[in-house]
Design an enzyme around this catalytic site. Structure first.
Site, PDB file in Angstrom:
ATOM      1  N   HIS A 203     -23.538  46.744 -33.333  1.00  0.00           N
ATOM      2  CA  HIS A 203     -23.529  46.157 -31.984  1.00  0.00           C
ATOM      3  C   HIS A 203     -22.482  46.758 -31.046  1.00  0.00           C
ATOM      4  CE1 HIS A 203     -20.016  43.326 -32.125  1.00  0.00           C
ATOM      5  NE2 HIS A 203     -20.241  43.340 -33.420  1.00  0.00           N
ATOM      6  N   THR A 239     -32.755  41.263 -49.720  1.00  0.00           N
ATOM      7  CA  THR A 239     -33.831  42.010 -49.076  1.00  0.00           C
ATOM      8  C   THR A 239     -33.264  42.884 -47.958  1.00  0.00           C
ATOM      9  OG1 THR A 239     -35.332  40.198 -49.527  1.00  0.00           O
ATOM     10  CG2 THR A 239     -36.018  41.774 -47.830  1.00  0.00           C
ATOM     11  N   CYS A 325     -12.064  39.159 -30.978  1.00  0.00           N
ATOM     12  CA  CYS A 325     -11.955  38.599 -32.334  1.00  0.00           C
ATOM     13  C   CYS A 325     -10.577  38.023 -32.629  1.00  0.00           C
ATOM     14  CB  CYS A 325     -12.224  39.681 -33.371  1.00  0.00           C
ATOM     15  SG  CYS A 325     -13.739  40.547 -33.070  1.00  0.00           S
TER      16      CYS A 325
HETATM   17  N1  PMP Z   1     -13.297  46.498 -36.615  1.00  0.00           N
HETATM   18  C1  PMP Z   1     -13.061  46.837 -35.344  1.00  0.00           C
HETATM   19  C2  PMP Z   1     -12.121  47.972 -35.051  1.00  0.00           C
HETATM   20  C3  PMP Z   1     -13.693  46.138 -34.308  1.00  0.00           C
HETATM   21  O1  PMP Z   1     -13.463  46.474 -33.030  1.00  0.00           O
HETATM   22  C4  PMP Z   1     -14.588  45.079 -34.633  1.00  0.00           C
HETATM   23  C5  PMP Z   1     -15.307  44.284 -33.556  1.00  0.00           C
HETATM   24  N2  PMP Z   1     -14.455  43.666 -32.647  1.00  0.00           N
HETATM   25  C6  PMP Z   1     -14.789  44.769 -35.978  1.00  0.00           C
HETATM   26  C7  PMP Z   1     -14.135  45.501 -36.943  1.00  0.00           C
HETATM   27  C8  PMP Z   1     -15.722  43.655 -36.404  1.00  0.00           C
HETATM   28  O2  PMP Z   1     -17.032  44.087 -36.253  1.00  0.00           O
HETATM   29  P1  PMP Z   1     -18.295  43.106 -36.483  1.00  0.00           P
HETATM   30  O3  PMP Z   1     -18.361  42.277 -35.265  1.00  0.00           O
HETATM   31  O4  PMP Z   1     -19.441  44.040 -36.622  1.00  0.00           O
HETATM   32  O5  PMP Z   1     -18.036  42.324 -37.716  1.00  0.00           O
END
Ligand code: PMP
Length: 382
Positions: A203, A239, A325
């Site tokens: 994504h 799957t 995050c």
């Molecule tokens: N690692 C990094 C460097 C990211 O920027 C992110 C997304 N913010 C993630 C991991 C986590 O990715 P996902 O949303 O696909 O779990």
């Protein structure tokens, strides 16, 4: 996206591209079989799965057997670190990472500590680069794994992976090098031969949410983190999500097309914003000469970033605080670079992509000026 919307949060996530969505739809519609089934529908799905994997392997210059599909980079990081640690715990229990990682790496590191692993955090310099001397001094006989993010998600600082690998292997040839390359793929050219394992997410590259990838060199053994029917993929049973995998392979192909041209274009957009915002003496730019242009992090210093982001949202401008995050307000990466709490507490991240237009940047700057001056007049301090 809406006509008036100015989306500048591409490092948090990207919209799915039209072509990728078409691939997803076609695979969902025309390939209903479970790729693990032995009947003809299953065989047909398996053939599509294999050809999607072959395409990704060719694009990334690795073997098909070295690619494991996951739900995203968080899961890839889990499988890489926990899977390696559990498999090799009798050889050593020391792991090294940095102060410039995505929050998922810190959660995994804390979890591994509860299992008896010891985690060391290597220093970085004020440009955000890993201190190679410190790295050398931290590597021991029992250091089984080192995880260093290829491109930092907050400041865009890019690490010299090849040099880091050389340092690691010289100190201890048995130490495995993992890199979270989620923010690197589709932005800069990467060479997977510089690392032993790498995490990716669909994504972030105009692919769908819910699909990611772990590259793992064939020589490396991992313990599965998820247990189940392991017919086609022992390290990630279940799957295979064929439409997501087909969409991912399309997204990777598109992301790697015209990489340099796209990077040059984005650099111009970045420079335009930096030149313009440099007129505000209070604003700090949290970047170094190693930052990639797709991510521009600034500190507002006297203004609460959340209030500013919501004010910009009133104009349909979407930017973020440190990362989507992160659970706390302090940007760990900005803190690691500048050791300045106000600077780390007042960051906003503007992230650009090849579909960002100059007109969007101009409108963003107009709204930014208006809101910034309004906030300064109001004198809203933290
Ligand atoms: N690692 C990094 C460097 C990211 O920027 C992110 C997304 N913010 C993630 C991991 C986590 O990715 P996902 O949303 O696909 O779990």
């Amino acid at each position: 996206m809406g006509d008036n919307m100015i989306y500048l949060d591409y490092s948090a996530t990207t919209p799915v591209s039209y072509d990728v969505l078409e691939s997803f739809n076609k695979a969902s519609r025309d390939y209903i079989g479970n790729a693990n089934s032995i009947h003809s529908l299953g065989v047909k799905s398996k053939a599509l799965l294999n050809s999607a994997t072959k395409q990704i392997a060719e694009l990334l210059d690795v073997n098909c057997s070295e690619l494991i599909y996951t739900s995203g980079a968080t899961e890839s990081n889990n499988l890489a670190l926990i899977g390696y640690a559990l498999k090799h715990k009798n050889r050593g229990r020391h792991i090294i990472t940095t102060k410039l990682e995505h929050p998922s790496i810190y959660s995994i590191a804390s979890y591994l500590e509860t299992l008896g692993f010891e985690i060391s955090y290597v220093d970085n310099d004020s440009d955000g680069l890993i201190d190679l001397e410190d790295l050398k001094s931290l590597i021991r006989n029992d250091t089984i794994l080192i995880s260093i993010c290829g491109v930092n998600s907050e400041t865009g600082v890019r690490q010299p992976l090849k040099t880091i690998r050389q340092v690691i292997k010289k100190e201890n040839p048995n130490t495995i090098f993992h890199s979270d390359l989620t923010q690197a793929l589709g932005k800069i050219s990467i060479n997977l031969h510089d690392v032993d394992m790498a995490s990716f997410s669909g994504h972030k590259i105009f692919g769908p949410k819910g699909i990611g990838l772990l590259y793992k060199n064939d020589k490396i053994e991992l313990e599965p983190v998820i247990h189940g029917s392991s017919k086609s993929s022992p390290l990630r049973p279940g799957t295979p999500p064929l439409p997501l995998i087909v969409a991912l392979s399309k997204a990777i192909r598109l992301a790697l097309t015209d990489l340099t041209k796209k990077e040059e274009y984005i650099r111009k957009l970045n420079e335009k914003i930096v030149n313009d915002l440099s007129h505000f003496p209070e604003i700090r730019f949290n970047k170094s000469k190693y930052s990639i242009p797709h991510i521009l992090n600034i500190s507002l210093m006297q203004i609460r970033p959340e209030s500013f982001i919501h004010a910009m949202e009133e104009h349909e401008v979407y930017i973020s605080t440190n990362t989507a995050c992160s659970s706390n307000d302090l940007s760990t990466s900005v803190m690691a670079l500048y050791n300045d709490k106000v600077r780390a507490l007042t960051t906003i991240r503007i992230s650009l992509s090849s579909i960002t237009t100059i007109e969007e940047v101009n409108r963003f700057l107009t709204f930014f000026h208006g809101e910034y001056q309004r906030f300064i007049k109001l004198g809203r301090r933290n």
